[in-house]
Scaffold this active site. Structure first.
Site, PDB file in Angstrom:
ATOM      1  N   HIS A   1       0.824  -1.223   0.000  1.00  0.00           N
ATOM      2  CA  HIS A   1       0.000   0.000   0.000  1.00  0.00           C
ATOM      3  C   HIS A   1       0.855   1.269   0.000  1.00  0.00           C
ATOM      4  CE1 HIS A   1       0.365   0.337   4.517  1.00  0.00           C
ATOM      5  NE2 HIS A   1       0.287   1.602   4.213  1.00  0.00           N
TER       6      HIS A   1
ATOM      7  N   ASP B   1      -0.776  -7.274   1.631  1.00  0.00           N
ATOM      8  CA  ASP B   1      -0.056  -5.998   1.682  1.00  0.00           C
ATOM      9  C   ASP B   1       1.443  -6.264   1.826  1.00  0.00           C
ATOM     10  OD1 ASP B   1       0.409  -3.340   1.749  1.00  0.00           O
ATOM     11  OD2 ASP B   1      -0.374  -2.993   3.777  1.00  0.00           O
TER      12      ASP B   1
ATOM     13  N   GLY C   1       3.191   6.185   8.773  1.00  0.00           N
ATOM     14  CA  GLY C   1       4.605   6.406   8.442  1.00  0.00           C
ATOM     15  C   GLY C   1       5.476   5.229   8.823  1.00  0.00           C
TER      16      GLY C   1
ATOM     17  N   SER D   1       4.447   2.170   8.257  1.00  0.00           N
ATOM     18  CA  SER D   1       4.060   1.116   7.313  1.00  0.00           C
ATOM     19  C   SER D   1       5.258   0.582   6.551  1.00  0.00           C
ATOM     20  CB  SER D   1       3.068   1.671   6.299  1.00  0.00           C
ATOM     21  OG  SER D   1       1.801   1.705   6.868  1.00  0.00           O
TER      22      SER D   1
HETATM   23  C1  4AZ Z   1      -0.577   3.869   8.631  1.00  0.00           C
HETATM   24  O1  4AZ Z   1      -1.419   4.655   8.282  1.00  0.00           O
HETATM   25  C2  4AZ Z   1      -0.781   3.057   9.855  1.00  0.00           C
HETATM   26  N1  4AZ Z   1      -1.720   1.464  14.485  1.00  0.00           N
HETATM   27  C3  4AZ Z   1       0.106   2.070  10.195  1.00  0.00           C
HETATM   28  C4  4AZ Z   1      -0.102   1.321  11.334  1.00  0.00           C
HETATM   29  C5  4AZ Z   1      -1.187   1.566  12.125  1.00  0.00           C
HETATM   30  C6  4AZ Z   1      -2.080   2.554  11.805  1.00  0.00           C
HETATM   31  C7  4AZ Z   1      -1.878   3.310  10.658  1.00  0.00           C
HETATM   32  C8  4AZ Z   1      -1.380   0.734  13.361  1.00  0.00           C
HETATM   33  O2  4AZ Z   1       0.461   3.708   7.977  1.00  0.00           O
END
Ligand code: 4AZ
Length: 313
Positions: free
Chosen positions: A87, A133, A225, A227
């Site tokens: 993603h 993902d 961020g 991710s």
């Molecule tokens: C994001 O938006 C995201 N709390 C990544 C992890 C989590 C929430 C949002 C988990 O990249």
């Protein structure tokens, strides 16, 4: 006596060669963390409830940059391959992607950059459910593996009860009320893995390719961020080696009580990773779940030093 002396001298050279090989190979043996400083410090709030991390603790962690901006996290699988989340790259081609590695503070001058040659997204990535993902990044030139750039191990083990001591790292949001504030210093936080059945009660859209992790009281989590970064754990029966169990994927907010973070379950994709990496001529091999994995830890090196000492004495 003389015969033993002769034998001893004969053993010295192979031992020295073995030691040299062991030392130089430590850099590419996966999941080894050469700094033994997984300390809890409770004075700083970050990643959401975490603490600053040293790159020597998480030498597989990389940042993925797009046009000079930090896009996502990732992890080193081998000198050629970086693992991240699909993603992060929605409707993006692989041009202008770079990774930064070897540093825990990406605002410092001597950050190392490496260009991405090819981006491989999972063909069944679902951008609504965030199912599958996962993404692979092939680098233009191989990484120089070292103590601050080490691959993370992966394993076929799918039973979450096999893991302990799980940590997630990232340069993402550190304070939910200030979503635009990202950390330039890498952050770490320890989380617990939860049973899939329990996760689906609070997160009904979870697929079998996802796992959830958090803490009982909330407050500790990955966030926007982070991710693409790695969720790493030790095996209960081998605490010297670190394995990537998850990829930071999504969540309902960050650090909320009873709303754990969601991660891509890496063990579901090892065959896909093997196939893709082999297709590009740079095969990646994951650890089969054998009863006796080859672990060359710093203890093995110490032992070799001891043998050398005895032989030369
Ligand atoms: C994001 O938006 C995201 N709390 C990544 C992890 C989590 C929430 C949002 C988990 O990249």
């Amino acid at each position: 006596m003389r015969r033993w002396k002769g034998r001893r001298t004969g053993l010295l050279l192979p031992s020295a060669l073995l030691l040299f090989w062991a030392h130089s190979s430590l850099a590419w043996i996966c999941g080894q963390q050469l700094s033994a400083s997984f300390q809890q410090q409770n004075n700083v709030s970050a990643i959401v409830g975490g603490n600053p991390a040293d790159i020597l603790e998480f030498p597989w962690h990389v940042g993925i940059m797009h046009h000079g901006n930090l896009l996502c996290g990732g992890s080193i699988l081998s000198e050629w391959w970086v693992l991240s989340a699909s993603h992060c790259f929605d409707q993006m081609n692989d041009s202008n992607l770079e990774i930064i590695h070897g540093r825990d503070d990406f605002s410092t001058k001597n950050v190392k950059y490496q260009k991405v040659d090819k981006l491989i997204l999972h063909p069944k990535f679902d951008d609504w459910l965030l199912d599958n993902d996962i993404a692979l990044l092939l680098l233009k030139s191989p990484l120089n593996l070292s103590i601050n750039g080490t691959p993370i191990c992966t394993s076929e083990v799918s039973d979450l009860r096999a893991w302990k001591n799980c940590w997630v790292t990232g340069w993402g949001v550190t304070n939910i009320s200030k979503v635009n504030i990202q950390s330039t210093k890498l952050q770490k936080v320890q989380v617990d893995l939860y049973r899939w059945d329990w996760c689906t009660i609070v997160l009904p859209l979870l697929t079998k390719n996802m796992l959830c992790a958090g803490t009982q009281d909330g407050g500790k989590d990955a966030c926007q961020g982070d991710s693409g970064g790695a969720l790493v754990c030790n095996k209960k029966r081998n605490i010297a080696t670190w394995y990537q169990v998850g990829i930071v994927s999504w969540g309902m907010g960050c650090g909320k009580k009873n709303l754990p973070g969601v991660y891509t379950k890496v063990s579901r994709y090892l065959k896909w990773i093997s196939k893709q990496t082999a297709k590009e001529g740079k095969p990646y091999m994951y650890e089969q779940d054998s009863a006796c994995p080859l672990v060359l830890s710093r203890w093995a090196i110490l032992f070799l030093y001891f043998v050398m000492f005895l032989l030369s004495w």
